[in-house]
Structure formats: C-alpha cells, structure tokens
Design an enzyme around this catalytic site. Structure first.
Site, PDB file in Angstrom:
ATOM      1  CB  ALA A 154      -0.897   0.014   1.236  1.00 34.41           C
ATOM      2  CD  GLU A 205       0.735   2.090   3.879  1.00 36.76           C
ATOM      3  OE1 GLU A 205       1.356   3.159   3.778  1.00 36.76           O
ATOM      4  OE2 GLU A 205       1.288   0.973   3.756  1.00 36.76           O
TER       5      GLU A 205
HETATM    6  N1  B3K Z   1       5.865   3.756   1.534  1.00 39.94           N
HETATM    7  C1  B3K Z   1       5.329   2.677   0.735  1.00 39.94           C
HETATM    8  C2  B3K Z   1       6.393   1.991  -0.047  1.00 39.94           C
HETATM    9  C3  B3K Z   1       6.532   2.466  -1.434  1.00 39.94           C
HETATM   10  C4  B3K Z   1       7.640   1.732  -2.135  1.00 39.94           C
HETATM   11  C5  B3K Z   1       7.824   2.112  -3.509  1.00 39.94           C
HETATM   12  N2  B3K Z   1       8.833   1.366  -4.208  1.00 39.94           N
HETATM   13  C6  B3K Z   1       4.605   1.684   1.551  1.00 39.94           C
HETATM   14  C7  B3K Z   1       4.817   1.767   3.014  1.00 39.94           C
HETATM   15  O1  B3K Z   1       5.867   1.448   3.519  1.00 39.94           O
HETATM   16  O2  B3K Z   1       3.932   2.208   3.688  1.00 39.94           O
HETATM   17 ZN    ZN Z   2       5.629   2.441   5.298  1.00 38.66          ZN
END
Ligand code: B3K
Ligand code: ZN
Length: 883
Positions: free
Chosen positions: A268, A304
């Site tokens: 996500a 998230e």
């Molecule tokens: N921050 C995103 C990860 C995105 C990775 C892109 N290659 C998911 C998470 O750690 O919440």
């Molecule tokens: Zn994250």
C-alpha cells in the site's frame, strides 16, 4: 562492476536542493490513448542552497515534453536542455513560475510507477521516484510544496476523480467529460502525490477526532467488492483512535480516502489523504480471507494511517533516511496490532519474520545498514533491513528509555520537526534531548550492517551464592564493512530457580534486587555481570521479548530448553526455548541423514510437545506457535553450508514422527478446538483455528485415509477461508484423488475472485510433491495467470522461488533455470517485481559447490541480457561482486 555500470548514489554527496517549489498546480486531461499533464510550479532559489545562480535541474523519465513556459512566455528550445533523465534550464531568475506540459501513456505503463491503469481505472504510485514519470520536477523528498490538482476525464468511464487533500470544486463539461479540483493544504514531497480516476463504489463512515473535528472516511473499491470492506474500515477507525490514545496524534484533513487496486507493486502507499492499496490489504470477508489476511489488513491499514504523522507531516530529507519513516512506522503498526490482539503472539510472529527475511539479507551480498550509504536503485532498498530491522532499532530505544521517555522523545520530534524533511540523526537527537540520554554508541545500529552475535556463558558459585554471566559480542563483516565496533545492546533477562520461579535480580554492588526481569546494557566486546543472592544454579532466560535483533549463542542442554519451554514467564523466551530444542535436534538429524544413518525421534522432543499441547495454562495461539517446527529457511540460517534437501527430509521426518508419537493427542486437540457456532475474528478464535489446523497438519503427515477424510470433510464444510485453505494446503501435499478433487472444486468456486485464486496458485507452487515445478510451469499458461499482475507473479513464481526451498534448490538446477527465465520475461515489464524475484538466486555462496555453479550460471545468464533494468542489475552485480 562493468565500466558502463549505472551510477551509484552516495549519502555523502547529499546537497540541499538549489531551488525550492512553493506551489504546484497540476492539470490532468486523462484520455484513452494519451494523457496530458500541465504543471505550474512556483519556484525560487533556495537561500540555503549554495552560492551563485545554479541551473534548474528537473527530473523526468519516459515523458514526452510538449512545452515549457517561464513567467507566461514559451521558452525557446535553446533556453533549456532535455534528455531521457532530466530537463535543465541554464539560468532561471531567482524566482519564477514555470509551466510545463507533458504527454504520457498510462495504458502502456506496466512498471506500475507514475500514472498507470489498473482494472480500467487510472491510479498513481510515486514513491520513491514515480512523480518524475508524470511531469518534470525536482523529484526528491526535501522539496515540499503545496499542491492543487485538477482532473478532467470522461464522466461515464471515470465517475470518481480523486487527489490529495480536500475537494474544492467540480463540474461537468459539455463534451461528456467532467472535472474535479483538489487542494492539499499541507506542503508535501512529490512522492506523496496521488491521483485516481475510475468507476468505483464508495463505502462511507466517519470519525470524530478528540478535538471534535469530523473526518469523512471513504473506501473506494470495485463494485463487486463492496461487501468486503468492513474489516478495513473498522481497522482504520481503530488506528485513528490508537494514534490519539498512544501518541496524541490527530488526523488533519476533512477526508481520509483509501482506494483498492488490483495491480500494485507493494502492499500500500500512504499518499497524503489518499492512500492507494493493493486490494489484498483491503478486501476481506470470512469466506474469502484467512485469519492472517485479516491480520495483514489491520497492520497495513494501521501502517499507512500512522504514516500521516511519521512520514507525511515529517518526512525524509533523502532516501538514505528511509527508515526514519519506515522503521518508525513499522514499530508503530506492530504496537497497534499488539494492543488490538495478543501481544505475545504478535511479538513472536514479528521475530519469525525478521529472522526469515532480514537475518538472511543481513548475511548476504545485499546487506546494508538501516541507513544505507549508497544505492544504485532506491526501489531495491525497501528492504527487511530498512523496515523490520529499522523497527527493532526504534523498539530498542523504547526499551532503553521506557515507554514514558520514548513518548517524550516522540512529542519533541513532532514539535521540533513538523513540516520538515529530516534525518534519522534528527530523530535520535530528539530521543536524547527529551530524556537527557546519551545514544552516541547506540547510533551504530543505523550505520553498521550485519546481525550481531552474542555468546553468553553462565557460571554459578555456590559458596558465594553468585551467578556470573559472561557476554561476548561480535558482528560479522558485511560488504564494505570488514570491521565492526561494539554496539550498545539492551539484553533483557531473568533467572529461574529449579522450581521455575523467578529469582530477584540483584547485581553485585546494588543494595537490593531490582525486579525479576531487567535489561542489561551491553557496550563492550566482552562483559561480565555478577548476580548476588542466587543460592543455587539458575536457568537463565535470555533476550526476553527479543530485546535486540541479535543471534544469541548459549550452550543450553536439551533439558534446560525443555525446562524453559515449560516454565519461562516471558512468552517470547518460552517459545524460543521450544524452537531451539527442535532446531538443535534437526541439526543433529541432518548430520545423521547426511551420514546415511537412520533417523529417530528424540523422546525428549515428543515429551515436550505433549506437555505443551496438554498444558492448561497456555492459550491455543501460543500452543500453535510453540508446536510448529522451525521453518526450513530458519534451519538453513543455522547451517554452515545449506543443504535444502536434507533440511526438508529431516523436517518432514520429524513432523511424521511427532504425528505418530502423539497421534491421539493431535486428534483430541483437533476435535476440541473445532468451533461450531458463528465465525468470529478475534485473538481467541484465531488461536483456536490455528491450533486446530496445526493438529490436522500433523495428522495429515501420517498419509492415512482417516485424516484425509477428515481433511476433506473440513474442506467441504468450512464456513471460512482459514479452515478451507488450511485443509486445501494439506490436501495439496497428498498424492491422492482428494487432492485433485479439492483443487478443482476450489478453483471452480472462486474463479471470479482474483485474491482467492492467488491462494490457489500459491498452494500449488509450494507443494511438496515431486513434479511441483512442472505444475508451476503449467500454471503459467493458466487463463487466470497474468505476468503483468504483481500479485499473480508473487503468488505463483515468487511463492515457488522464495517459499519452496526443496524444489527451488533442486540439485539439477531446474528451479534456478526456471526462475531466471521468469526474471528475464518480467524485467522489461516490471523491474521492481523482477528484482524481488532475482533476489532468490543472490545468496548462492551459502550452498555447496554444485549449486553455487548452477546459481551463478543463471545470474550470469540474466546479466548478459541486453538493457537490463537498474533494479535487477544492482542485485546481480552485488551478488557476483568479487566472485
Ligand atoms: N511507503 C510505501 C512503499 C513504497 C515503495 C515504492 N517502491 C509503503 C509503506 O511502507 O507504507
Ligand atoms: Zn511504510
């Protein structure tokens, strides 16, 4: 590396941005063949960005540049330079408005980075560097701007138009199109930008923050999934409440949106106000999702959401700081899940995950510190080290400072850095400043790679009534780091007397005991700790709660391990004792097997298992964990030279021998934990199901008609997916008519549900039966398989490569050749997914000479392919380095 190798990016080269962007106004016209993006940037020279009038460098990839205008005037072609990576304007004024028009083709975007289509809908993924595939921009997290986004699209096909922030205006055009304008009041880095346009239904709820602000909660899914959103919505509300209760953090926009899409490279993405999720982490109904799916949804929804403060409000200065937001947010989601369910079970599962994914990574060619020093492709650094080890580093600070001290540090972090892009150093400094603590040596956890080893020995002096623990720490060399300095390691422990009671812990020099469980601060290569008033030799319970991500070596005898399994009051250490007992036996049996001698079950293990299964003071969830033999991948980590087939043979032998030895116990427990009545999804019910299915697993390993009939009956009558898939997974390992029947029936019933079909692929890809590889190859041709869908690739090819060691490591090399071939097919479509897959081949040095040669040959074969992605190139180059 070859001389035309891609460029390496170093942390030491970090420079502040030369230009800042205050505002970004985006205008999207989404079309079936091409989409057009007009971007208006309010730019100015960064007062902290160095002297002179530097050129303005904007990142851009796979874009068609239509026009560039500055302060309302089109730039002549000689006023800028554009190549496949960037747009450079030689001498812009100190402040200006830049208007750039680009054209893109989301329909053809199979890499799933930037703007792409999934299931007929438009969506985006910008972290880490996807925004540069939408428009030219200083695509780096320390450039934070206020965004507004206007989306224009055909109304019939795309009735829903979403972007970050709050909806400010919308309207209808007279050509069948409509539009919406969104405004995000919070400055954010480009990686948090998101857009969705599609035909989706909206599930609504609301949450009132503790200061009384109402927040609309909107979950967008495809129409047929509208009845699978309840758990995700509940988890979101629980996460919002938890962040207020535990961290005092409130949500800050009028609306929180989550969109589920089927094609997604990861789990996500925390885009501000508009999370985009892999549908696997949103959709659940008792008949379609397993207990672990439910747990995964709760964890990822929480994760998230928690990013809104740890990631979005305060973000990373550069991508070397990724663990600033990821390690911290994983720690937060782990604690959230621990508070929602069983803390002990959660901790054990998190440690299992760390050991099966991060420890191998930290001992292999891709080993890197939690704060890496260099990378070729940043996508390769969304790793178990940055995430899970990063979370352990945060957890250790929590342990060292205590919950109240940690909270003070967090409060200071939010107060000091809200709205900024900062470093892990800034975070540690807040922890220090809020507590008057010295974390100087502790910082090595961010800069040193490798899993430290603690060698511990204890001796009791009856005359002195003293017990001395000697602890030696070391850390193996990792790429680029041959020597390691001693680390600051919190070692939690207790001492048990012969009756299994906790001994009060008093160190020599202390006036009185300080509790029965405490944390020692290790700081030197070798240290001794002398406990006084210990009348008889105790059994030490070490590394309680897994207080540090280390490998503990203590020469426990089997009897001591069985004693700890029976008596330890710390649930992690209790479970760990059982794992070590079984692990030691497995290693002994592997030697026997390799020497060609017959295998025999040690009655000590059978007795310990019987006692655990019958124990009245243990809950079913813990029993299920304690009675599961260490995974093949975990045993592999314990071996000098990994022999995957021997591990498999021994583990299967033990399962069957334990099944025979405790046949009646498994059967009784199976019957006793079958819940009639309505399905419930809570810790207790999940625990009962996991123990029941574990018992069924032991019974099925007998390969007899009666358990098979029970299993088939469970499969047919299961009212929930956990029981159905539990039975199906066992049937898939039995070479029987029931197997064929159950697999066919399952597919027929669920062929219209992509996530359930993924489970069906995985069960076949991880089957133990001979012929599994041929079956996987056949399934590649199955109409439900799609190479462009990451979930399908992970479910079939990934499950085989990462989850079926005995077949993947087939001594003839067929598994390696197969995976290499799939990497070559995938790389041109989706480099990120291809890179995850090729990692399965990267630790070739751990195996015998024959397998080494076979694995290397496949790596070299991939490396020889023309125009390999940076993603796959980096993994292979590092794997083969100095070979
Ligand atoms: N921050 C995103 C990860 C995105 C990775 C892109 N290659 C998911 C998470 O750690 O919440
Ligand atoms: Zn994250």
């Amino acid at each position: 590396m070859s001389k035309d190798a891609p460029q390496v990016i170093y942390l030491k080269d970090y420079m502040p941005p030369a230009y800042l962007v205050d505002t970004v106004d985006l205008h999207f016209e989404l079309g079936e063949a091409v989409s057009t993006v007009r971007s208006r940037l309010g730019l100015r020279c960064n007062p902290d960005g160095g002297a002179g009038a530097p050129p303005l460098v904007l990142d851009g990839q796979a874009l068609e540049l239509v026009s560039v205008a500055m302060d309302g005037r089109q730039l002549a072609p000689d006023a800028y330079a554009v190549d496949s990576e960037r747009l450079v304007i030689a001498a812009p004024p100190a402040a200006c408005t830049l208007e750039i028009v680009t054209r893109l083709n989301p329909q053809e975007n199979t890499a799933l980075e930037g703007l792409y289509k999934s299931g007929g809908n438009f969506c985006t993924q910008c972290e880490a560097q996807g925004f540069r595939r939408i428009t030219y921009f200083p695509d780096r997290p320390d450039v934070m701007a206020r965004y507004s986004t206007t989306i224009v699209a055909e109304q019939a096909r795309y009735p829903v138009l979403l972007s970050n922030g709050n909806l400010v205006e919308s309207g209808v055009l007279d050509d069948g199109r409509h539009w919406a304008r969104w405004q995000d009041p919070f400055p954010k880095p480009s990686y948090l930008f998101a857009l969705v346009a599609g035909d989706l239904v909206r599930i609504e709820d609301s949450f009132t923050t503790r200061s009384g602000r109402p927040v609309a909660l909107h979950l967008y899914v495809q129409r047929q999934n509208a009845d699978k959103c309840e758990h995700a919505m509940r988890s979101l509300k629980q996460a919002m409440q938890w962040d207020e209760d535990v961290y005092g953090r409130e949500y800050d926009l009028d609306v929180y949106m989550i969109v589920a899409v089927d094609d997604f490279n990861m789990g996500a993405m925390e885009n501000k106000g508009l999370n985009i999720f892999n549908s696997k982490y949103v959709l659940a109904r008792p008949d379609t999702a397993t207990d672990s799916d439910y747990e995964g949804i709760e964890a990822v929804i929480g994760h998230e959401y928690f990013h809104n403060w740890t990631g979005n409000r305060i973000t990373c200065r550069d991508w070397f700081q990724l663990s600033l937001k990821e390690g911290l947010t994983v720690f937060r989601d782990q604690e959230f899940s621990a508070d929602m369910g069983s803390r002990a079970v959660k901790r054990i599962n998190d440690v299992k995950r760390l050991r099966s994914a991060q420890f191998p990574e930290d001992a292999g060619p891709m080993a890197h510190p939690v704060r890496p020093e260099s990378y070729i492709e940043i996508s390769n650094f969304y790793t178990a080290t940055v995430y899970e080890k990063g979370a352990e580093v945060i957890r250790m600070m929590h342990t060292l400072l205590g919950p109240a001290g940690f909270r003070q540090g967090m409060d200071l972090y939010f107060e000091r850095h809200d709205g900024q892009a900062v470093t892990t150093e800034d975070f540690v400094k807040c922890m220090e400043d809020a507590n008057g603590a010295d974390l100087g040596q502790f910082r090595l956890w961010y800069s040193q790679a490798g899993t430290p080893v603690l060698e511990v020995a204890g001796s009791h002096d009856a005359a002195e009534r003293a017990y001395t623990l000697r602890v030696r720490q070391s850390c193996p060399p990792t790429p680029g780091q041959p020597e390691k300095a001693p680390m600051h390691i919190p070692l939690a422990l207790g001492l048990l007397d012969a009756d299994g009671r906790e001994i009060p812990l008093q160190l020599a020099g202390e006036a009185a005991p300080v509790g029965t469980s405490r944390v020692l601060n290790l700081r030197q290569t070798e240290e001794s700790f002398c406990f006084v008033n210990v009348p008889s030799a105790p059994v030490p319970s070490l590394l309680r709660g897994f207080s540090a991500p280390v490998k503990l070596r203590m020469a426990y005898g089997d009897a001591e391990l069985a004693f700890l399994l029976a008596h330890d009051t710390d649930p992690f250490s209790r479970w760990e004792a059982g794992q070590q007992l079984a692990g030691n036996l497995m290693l002994r049996l592997i030697d026997e097997h390799r020497a060609g001698r017959p295998l025999a079950l040690d009655p000590a293990l059978a007795n310990a298992y019987a006692r655990t299964l019958q124990s009245a003071d243990l809950d079913p969830a813990f029993k299920a964990l304690a009675l599961t033999l260490p995974a093949e991948s975990y045993v592999a980590e314990l071996m000098e030279v990994v022999d995957p087939q021997a591990i498999h043979v021994v583990r299967e032998f033990l399962r069957r021998a334990l099944a025979e030895a405790l046949r009646d116990d498994w059967l009784r427990a199976y019957e006793a934990h079958r819940d009639e009545g309505p399905y419930r999804i809570d810790g207790a019910a999940i625990g009962r199901r996991s123990l029941k299915n574990l018992c069924l697993g032991y019974l099925m390993s007998l390969d007899e008609p009666d358990p098979r009939a029970r299993c088939m009956a469970q499969f047919r009558s299961a009212g929930n997916m956990t029981d159905a898939i539990g039975a199906l997974g066992l049937l898939a390992n039995s070479d029987s008519a029931e197997r064929v029947e159950a697999l066919a029936a399952f597919y027929e019933r669920w062929r219209h549900d992509a996530l359930v079909v993924d489970k069906w692929f995985t069960i076949q890809a991880t089957a133990k039966l001979p012929g599994t590889l041929d079956e996987v190859k056949r399934l590649l041709q199955h109409p439900a398989f799609e190479l462009k869908n990451p979930n399908k690739v992970r479910a079939l090819i990934g499950a085989f490569a990462h989850g079926n060691p005995a077949h993947f490591h087939d001594a003839g090399g067929a598994g390696y050749a197969f995976v290499a071939e799939q990497v070559l097919r995938l790389d041109p479509l989706n480099p990120q997914v291809a890179a995850r897959l090729v990692a399965a081949l990267s630790r070739w040095r751990r195996f015998d000479a024959g397998r080494q040669a076979l694995m290397r040959a496949q790596l070299e074969r991939i490396l020889a392919a023309p125009s390999l992605s940076k993603d796959v190139y980096e993994i292979i180059a590092k794997s083969l380095a100095d070979a």
